[in-house]
Design a protein around this motif. Structure first.
Motif, PDB file in Angstrom:
ATOM      1  N   LYS A   1      -1.432   2.933  -5.780  1.00 35.02           N
ATOM      2  CA  LYS A   1      -2.643   3.156  -6.582  1.00 35.02           C
ATOM      3  C   LYS A   1      -2.466   2.752  -8.054  1.00 35.02           C
ATOM      4  CE  LYS A   1      -4.446   6.587  -3.372  1.00 35.02           C
ATOM      5  NZ  LYS A   1      -5.763   6.328  -2.844  1.00 35.02           N
TER       6      LYS A   1
ATOM      7  N   SER B   1       0.862  -1.190   0.000  1.00 36.51           N
ATOM      8  CA  SER B   1       0.000   0.000   0.000  1.00 36.51           C
ATOM      9  C   SER B   1       0.892   1.231   0.000  1.00 36.51           C
ATOM     10  CB  SER B   1      -0.869   0.018   1.260  1.00 36.51           C
ATOM     11  OG  SER B   1      -0.024   0.151   2.397  1.00 36.51           O
ATOM     12  N   GLY B   2       0.285   2.370  -0.311  1.00 42.62           N
ATOM     13  CA  GLY B   2       1.032   3.624  -0.272  1.00 42.62           C
ATOM     14  C   GLY B   2       1.574   3.894   1.115  1.00 42.62           C
ATOM     15  N   THR B   3       0.783   3.588   2.116  1.00 36.31           N
ATOM     16  CA  THR B   3       1.193   3.799   3.502  1.00 36.31           C
ATOM     17  C   THR B   3       2.503   3.061   3.784  1.00 36.31           C
ATOM     18  OG1 THR B   3      -1.100   4.095   4.190  1.00 36.31           O
ATOM     19  CG2 THR B   3       0.463   3.446   5.904  1.00 36.31           C
TER      20      THR B   3
ATOM     21  N   VAL C   1       5.565   4.623   1.937  1.00 37.61           N
ATOM     22  CA  VAL C   1       6.102   5.812   2.612  1.00 37.61           C
ATOM     23  C   VAL C   1       6.931   5.387   3.817  1.00 37.61           C
ATOM     24  CG1 VAL C   1       5.455   7.871   3.938  1.00 37.61           C
ATOM     25  CG2 VAL C   1       4.269   7.343   1.795  1.00 37.61           C
TER      26      VAL C   1
ATOM     27  N   ASN D   1      -3.833  15.867  -1.790  1.00 37.67           N
ATOM     28  CA  ASN D   1      -4.912  15.776  -0.804  1.00 37.67           C
ATOM     29  C   ASN D   1      -5.265  17.114  -0.177  1.00 37.67           C
ATOM     30  OD1 ASN D   1      -5.414  12.736  -0.594  1.00 37.67           O
ATOM     31  ND2 ASN D   1      -3.191  12.891  -0.514  1.00 37.67           N
TER      32      ASN D   1
ATOM     33  N   TYR E   1      -1.077  14.575   2.985  1.00 39.91           N
ATOM     34  CA  TYR E   1      -1.398  13.232   3.484  1.00 39.91           C
ATOM     35  C   TYR E   1      -0.407  12.238   2.887  1.00 39.91           C
ATOM     36  CZ  TYR E   1      -4.066   8.874   4.176  1.00 39.91           C
ATOM     37  OH  TYR E   1      -4.469   7.614   4.538  1.00 39.91           O
ATOM     38  N   HIS E   2       0.101  11.351   3.723  1.00 38.12           N
ATOM     39  CA  HIS E   2       1.063  10.356   3.241  1.00 38.12           C
ATOM     40  C   HIS E   2       0.720   8.967   3.767  1.00 38.12           C
ATOM     41  CE1 HIS E   2       3.542  13.594   1.671  1.00 38.12           C
ATOM     42  NE2 HIS E   2       3.351  14.221   2.810  1.00 38.12           N
ATOM     43  N   GLY E   3      -0.550   8.709   4.006  1.00 35.44           N
ATOM     44  CA  GLY E   3      -0.942   7.425   4.576  1.00 35.44           C
ATOM     45  C   GLY E   3      -1.336   7.611   6.026  1.00 35.44           C
TER      46      GLY E   3
ATOM     47  N   ASP F   1       4.499  15.608  -1.427  1.00 39.86           N
ATOM     48  CA  ASP F   1       3.640  15.249  -2.550  1.00 39.86           C
ATOM     49  C   ASP F   1       3.745  16.430  -3.515  1.00 39.86           C
ATOM     50  OD1 ASP F   1       1.532  15.172  -4.339  1.00 39.86           O
ATOM     51  OD2 ASP F   1       0.113  14.333  -2.903  1.00 39.86           O
TER      52      ASP F   1
ATOM     53  N   VAL G   1       2.081   8.616  -4.665  1.00 38.96           N
ATOM     54  CA  VAL G   1       1.071   7.561  -4.551  1.00 38.96           C
ATOM     55  C   VAL G   1      -0.178   7.929  -5.355  1.00 38.96           C
ATOM     56  CG1 VAL G   1      -0.481   6.391  -2.939  1.00 38.96           C
ATOM     57  CG2 VAL G   1       1.948   6.575  -2.410  1.00 38.96           C
ATOM     58  N   ILE G   2      -0.576   9.187  -5.317  1.00 37.29           N
ATOM     59  CA  ILE G   2      -1.712   9.594  -6.155  1.00 37.29           C
ATOM     60  C   ILE G   2      -1.244  10.060  -7.527  1.00 37.29           C
ATOM     61  CG2 ILE G   2      -3.394  11.453  -6.510  1.00 37.29           C
ATOM     62  CD1 ILE G   2      -4.505  11.017  -3.901  1.00 37.29           C
TER      63      ILE G   2
ATOM     64  N   ASP H   1       6.351  11.782  -2.692  1.00 37.61           N
ATOM     65  CA  ASP H   1       5.239  10.851  -2.504  1.00 37.61           C
ATOM     66  C   ASP H   1       4.321  10.972  -3.716  1.00 37.61           C
ATOM     67  OD1 ASP H   1       3.037   9.404  -1.865  1.00 37.61           O
ATOM     68  OD2 ASP H   1       2.753  10.252   0.130  1.00 37.61           O
TER      69      ASP H   1
HETATM   70  C1  LIG Z   1      -0.126  11.036  -1.374  1.00 35.63           C
HETATM   71  C2  LIG Z   1      -0.518   9.762  -0.690  1.00 35.63           C
HETATM   72  N1  LIG Z   1       0.406   9.042  -0.043  1.00 35.63           N
HETATM   73  C3  LIG Z   1       0.116   7.886   0.557  1.00 35.63           C
HETATM   74  C4  LIG Z   1      -1.169   7.392   0.554  1.00 35.63           C
HETATM   75  C5  LIG Z   1      -1.490   6.095   1.256  1.00 35.63           C
HETATM   76  O1  LIG Z   1      -1.772   5.116   0.315  1.00 35.63           O
HETATM   77  P1  LIG Z   1      -2.634   3.821   0.723  1.00 35.63           P
HETATM   78  O2  LIG Z   1      -4.041   4.285   0.918  1.00 35.63           O
HETATM   79  O3  LIG Z   1      -2.465   2.891  -0.429  1.00 35.63           O
HETATM   80  O4  LIG Z   1      -2.037   3.287   1.977  1.00 35.63           O
HETATM   81  C6  LIG Z   1      -2.173   8.100  -0.100  1.00 35.63           C
HETATM   82  C7  LIG Z   1      -3.558   7.604  -0.143  1.00 35.63           C
HETATM   83  O5  LIG Z   1      -4.472   8.225  -0.596  1.00 35.63           O
HETATM   84  C8  LIG Z   1      -1.836   9.321  -0.728  1.00 35.63           C
HETATM   85  O6  LIG Z   1      -2.776  10.054  -1.335  1.00 35.63           O
END
Ligand SMILES: Cc1ncc(COP(=O)(O)O)c(C=O)c1O
Length: 433
Positions: free
Chosen positions: A278, A125-127, A130, A222, A153-155, A217, A252-253, A250
């Motif tokens: 994602k 996962s993104g979480t 990170v 977010n 937001y980073h998870g 990011d 992820v998005i 980051d």
């Molecule tokens: C910029 C960013 N980093 C990390 C995450 C966390 O990703 P995940 O929901 O897959 O854990 C998100 C989730 O929306 C995100 O937008």
């Protein structure tokens, strides 16, 4: 626009979803599997089928989908190439916890796409991506503090889930959830995005303040989608080089949405590490930290990187297939064409509202901004809820957060229909005041 796009919409009942949500609340905490989904108005949609850019609810009604799984479905739901790849692997093997060729075949495609990327680690996962990126940065620098930005937001893990509220400021990090460890966020230094002098001040003290990494990011996905000011990422890169700090993007998005090569391709700045999730896997659970080989190879020298599900064959078959689709000639041009068409169509509808909401967009990702900078009329606080509830009833599904995801499968006709639906919703809002 075809005549069917100008017909008034028939209203969906949403009854079966409402009842399903009530039932889910009795067994599933909050009735949803990720908290923010509960904010969908009037209630979460319960879906039985998703194909291309459309979903179908329990009542059998069809919706144009801009949720796109909250970002992953860049090639649409159940893209045939992704489905074929997954269906080929599932009967052969699912979880093996041993080496398999998809690990490097998928990695090679991702590294090919991202300029300057030398090595990759798989996570789920993104979480998690990170988390491992920050661990690599701390190990590589021997320092512990992380610079992050207000509202980014980073998870959801304790160590970065901080200072996300609209009223938070660049002071000491504040937790964003009840139950969070206050100790975990003591390693954060929070600052304002796009403020070059703040970054210069903080990073010039990197050694004294024990700063390991800047976690950014690049488009503040977010926080309403804020592109970087000209020169900002470049200056961060220089400062990180000068003061021995690891620059982590980051993505992820934004990854595979703002360009195939992400922020590096779009803005010309190469971070030391990037996190992707994602859209990397087109709807399957897989993420990665990507970047500098010396930093990433620390996993052979004491940095722990673990995870039972990391790099599982099913998800990596999806990564590989998704990357193959994204690498086809013209894909990003078509994605840009439909996304730009969406932006101009929706903006023309929003212009009819007195507070002039705007869309902020980069590539196939957009965000709703309730009120234009110049507007003297304040937008009602619940304006996005009212717009999305009206749209859902008419067959268009949006996220409750104001983020909007397009895909390679959205057509100009989908956009025409969406513009017509939002036109009806806006007419109703203007009429009701
Ligand atoms: C910029 C960013 N980093 C990390 C995450 C966390 O990703 P995940 O929901 O897959 O854990 C998100 C989730 O929306 C995100 O937008």
């Amino acid at each position: 626009m075809s005549s069917s796009d100008t017909q008034p919409s028939s209203l969906r009942s949403l009854d079966a979803s409402r009842m399903a949500f009530e039932r889910a609340k009795l067994s599933v905490g909050g009735g949803v599997s990720s908290g923010m989904r509960a904010a969908t108005k009037p209630h979460p949609l319960f879906v039985t089928k998703a194909s291309g850019a459309h979903v179908w609810d329990l009542d059998g009604a069809e919706f144009i989908d801009y949720v796109m799984a909250w970002g992953p479905s860049i090639v649409g739901h159940s893209h045939p190439h992704v489905v074929d790849a997954v269906m080929e692997v599932v009967p052969r093997m699912q979880m093996v916890g041993m080496g398999h060729t998809l690990e490097y075949e998928a990695a090679e495609l991702v590294l090919d796409a991202v300029p300057g990327a030398e090595r990759l680690l798989w996570t789920n996962s993104g979480t998690e991506a990170v988390q491992i990126a920050l661990r690599l940065a701390r190990a590589g620098t021997g320092r512990s503090k992380i610079v992050k930005f207000v509202r980014s937001y980073h998870g959801w893990h304790d160590s970065v889930y901080a200072s996300m509220g609209a009223n938070n400021t660049a002071e000491a990090a504040v937790p964003s959830s009840a139950g969070q460890s206050l100790n975990a966020i003591r390693d954060l230094i929070v600052t304002e995005f796009n403020d070059i002098s703040a970054a210069e001040r903080i990073l010039s003290e990197a050694r004294e303040r024990d700063i390991a990494a800047v976690l950014i990011d690049p488009i503040m996905s977010n926080a309403g989608l804020i592109p970087p000011a000209p020169g900002y990422l470049e200056r961060l890169r220089e400062l990180c080089d000068e003061y021995g700090v690891v620059l982590v993007f980051d993505q992820v998005i934004s990854g595979f949405r703002i360009a195939r090569g992400g922020a590096t391709e779009r803005y010309g700045v190469t971070p030391d590490l990037s996190t992707f999730g994602k859209a990397i896997a087109g709807g399957f659970s897989q993420s990665a930290v990507v970047g500098n080989a010396t930093l990433i190879d620390q996993v052979q020298r004491g940095v722990s990187h673990a995870g039972t599900y990391n790099g599982n064959p099913v998800a990596l078959a999806a990564v590989k297939a998704t990357q193959e689709v994204l690498a086809e000639p013209g894909v990003f041009d078509r994605l840009e064409e439909v996304s730009a068409y969406f932006e101009s169509g929706i903006q023309s509808v929003f212009d009819r509202l007195p507070f002039r909401p705007t869309l902020s967009r980069v590539g196939s990702f957009a965000a709703f901004v309730p009120q234009s900078a110049g507007s003297i009329v304040a937008a009602p606080e619940d304006i996005w809820d009212r717009i999305t509830a009206g749209a859902l009833a008419r067959g268009v599904a949006f996220l409750p957060t104001g983020k909007i995801f397009l895909s390679t499968e959205h057509t100009l006709a989908d956009v025409d229909r969406t513009v017509a639906v939002l036109g009806e919703v806006v007419d109703e809002l203007v009429h009701d005041g």
